[in-house]
Motif scaffolding. Sequence first.
Motif, mmCIF file in Angstrom:
data_model
loop_
_atom_site.group_PDB
_atom_site.id
_atom_site.type_symbol
_atom_site.label_atom_id
_atom_site.label_comp_id
_atom_site.label_asym_id
_atom_site.label_seq_id
_atom_site.Cartn_x
_atom_site.Cartn_y
_atom_site.Cartn_z
ATOM 1 N N UNK A 12 0.803 -1.215 0.000
ATOM 2 C CA UNK A 12 0.000 0.000 0.000
ATOM 3 C C UNK A 12 0.835 1.264 0.000
ATOM 4 N N UNK A 13 2.137 1.118 -0.305
ATOM 5 C CA UNK A 13 3.070 2.241 -0.302
ATOM 6 C C UNK A 13 4.217 1.930 -1.253
ATOM 7 N N UNK A 14 4.821 2.990 -1.767
ATOM 8 C CA UNK A 14 5.986 2.827 -2.635
ATOM 9 C C UNK A 14 7.298 2.827 -1.857
ATOM 10 N N UNK A 15 7.271 3.038 -0.539
ATOM 11 C CA UNK A 15 8.503 3.197 0.230
ATOM 12 C C UNK A 15 9.405 1.967 0.152
ATOM 13 N N UNK A 16 8.837 0.779 0.201
ATOM 14 C CA UNK A 16 9.662 -0.427 0.078
ATOM 15 C C UNK A 16 10.406 -0.463 -1.244
ATOM 16 N N UNK A 17 9.727 -0.081 -2.302
ATOM 17 C CA UNK A 17 10.352 -0.045 -3.622
ATOM 18 C C UNK A 17 11.458 1.009 -3.673
ATOM 19 N N UNK A 18 11.230 2.142 -3.007
ATOM 20 C CA UNK A 18 12.254 3.191 -3.004
ATOM 21 C C UNK A 18 13.472 2.786 -2.177
ATOM 22 N N UNK A 19 13.271 2.035 -1.108
ATOM 23 C CA UNK A 19 14.421 1.530 -0.352
ATOM 24 C C UNK A 19 15.227 0.560 -1.212
ATOM 25 N N UNK A 20 14.532 -0.231 -2.007
ATOM 26 C CA UNK A 20 15.233 -1.127 -2.943
ATOM 27 C C UNK A 20 16.018 -0.296 -3.958
ATOM 28 N N UNK A 21 15.437 0.822 -4.398
ATOM 29 C CA UNK A 21 16.133 1.689 -5.360
ATOM 30 C C UNK A 21 17.425 2.248 -4.761
ATOM 31 N N UNK A 22 17.363 2.681 -3.498
ATOM 32 C CA UNK A 22 18.589 3.162 -2.848
ATOM 33 C C UNK A 22 19.635 2.041 -2.789
ATOM 34 N N UNK A 23 19.193 0.823 -2.481
ATOM 35 C CA UNK A 23 20.115 -0.324 -2.434
ATOM 36 C C UNK A 23 20.708 -0.592 -3.818
ATOM 37 N N UNK A 24 19.897 -0.460 -4.869
ATOM 38 C CA UNK A 24 20.387 -0.677 -6.235
ATOM 39 C C UNK A 24 21.442 0.359 -6.619
ATOM 40 N N UNK A 25 21.278 1.592 -6.140
ATOM 41 C CA UNK A 25 22.279 2.633 -6.421
ATOM 42 C C UNK A 25 23.591 2.280 -5.729
ATOM 43 N N UNK A 26 23.512 1.847 -4.477
ATOM 44 C CA UNK A 26 24.723 1.445 -3.749
ATOM 45 C C UNK A 26 25.382 0.251 -4.441
ATOM 46 N N UNK A 27 24.581 -0.704 -4.869
ATOM 47 C CA UNK A 27 25.112 -1.873 -5.569
ATOM 48 C C UNK A 27 25.810 -1.454 -6.863
ATOM 49 N N UNK A 28 25.183 -0.552 -7.627
ATOM 50 C CA UNK A 28 25.789 -0.138 -8.900
ATOM 51 C C UNK A 28 27.113 0.578 -8.676
ATOM 52 N N UNK A 29 27.173 1.466 -7.674
ATOM 53 C CA UNK A 29 28.436 2.161 -7.377
ATOM 54 C C UNK A 29 29.491 1.165 -6.892
ATOM 55 N N UNK A 30 29.085 0.194 -6.093
ATOM 56 C CA UNK A 30 30.018 -0.830 -5.603
ATOM 57 C C UNK A 30 30.562 -1.672 -6.752
#
Length: 195
Positions: free
Chosen positions: A150-168
Amino acid sequence: MISLCTYSLAVCCLTSYTQHFPGYVESLGYSTTVGAGLLSAAMVGNVLSKLTIGAVSDKVGKVKAVLVMVAAMAAGLFLVVYGSGSILLTTGAFLFGACYSVGAVGIVLLTQHFFGLDNYNRVYPTVMMAGNLGAAGSLTVIGWIYDFAGSYMGAFWIAFALIVISASCIWICMKTSWELKMKHSPNQVLQETHS
């Protein structure tokens, strides 16, 4: 190769987020006009970041250019998630539009940088296949997350993790590439480092 494929998968997953911006801002209580504005701002960011990454690459190098766009994308996502008011949200969407440059142009630049032009034709199709898998699946997964939570926040937390993964992954590629060069031709690497 694994790191570059993982980078490709992660950044191409991120390109699906912009399609959910209208639904996201409507879930926050904003009008459909603001949602359409966010999507439009992201598309303008898409075009301008693709032009910018090439110019930055010519000035500071391919890896640094991609990292600049990853940083812009991270800042944009932060504004979209934590910004209040349509101006901050729109600015964030514009900056997050850089996800398209790291997904399209960035993959090409990094493949050329880490594998050279001689191996580019052999490596690039595999790296892009990983990216296409990410883009294909993430649009649906983001919708499922919203439907279940019922919220996009979980998806946005995954997006932050994907950014960290890509930089790593970029860091891992830089480290392993340097180590391989040192192993096979240390004199050339030392000359490049001093120049």
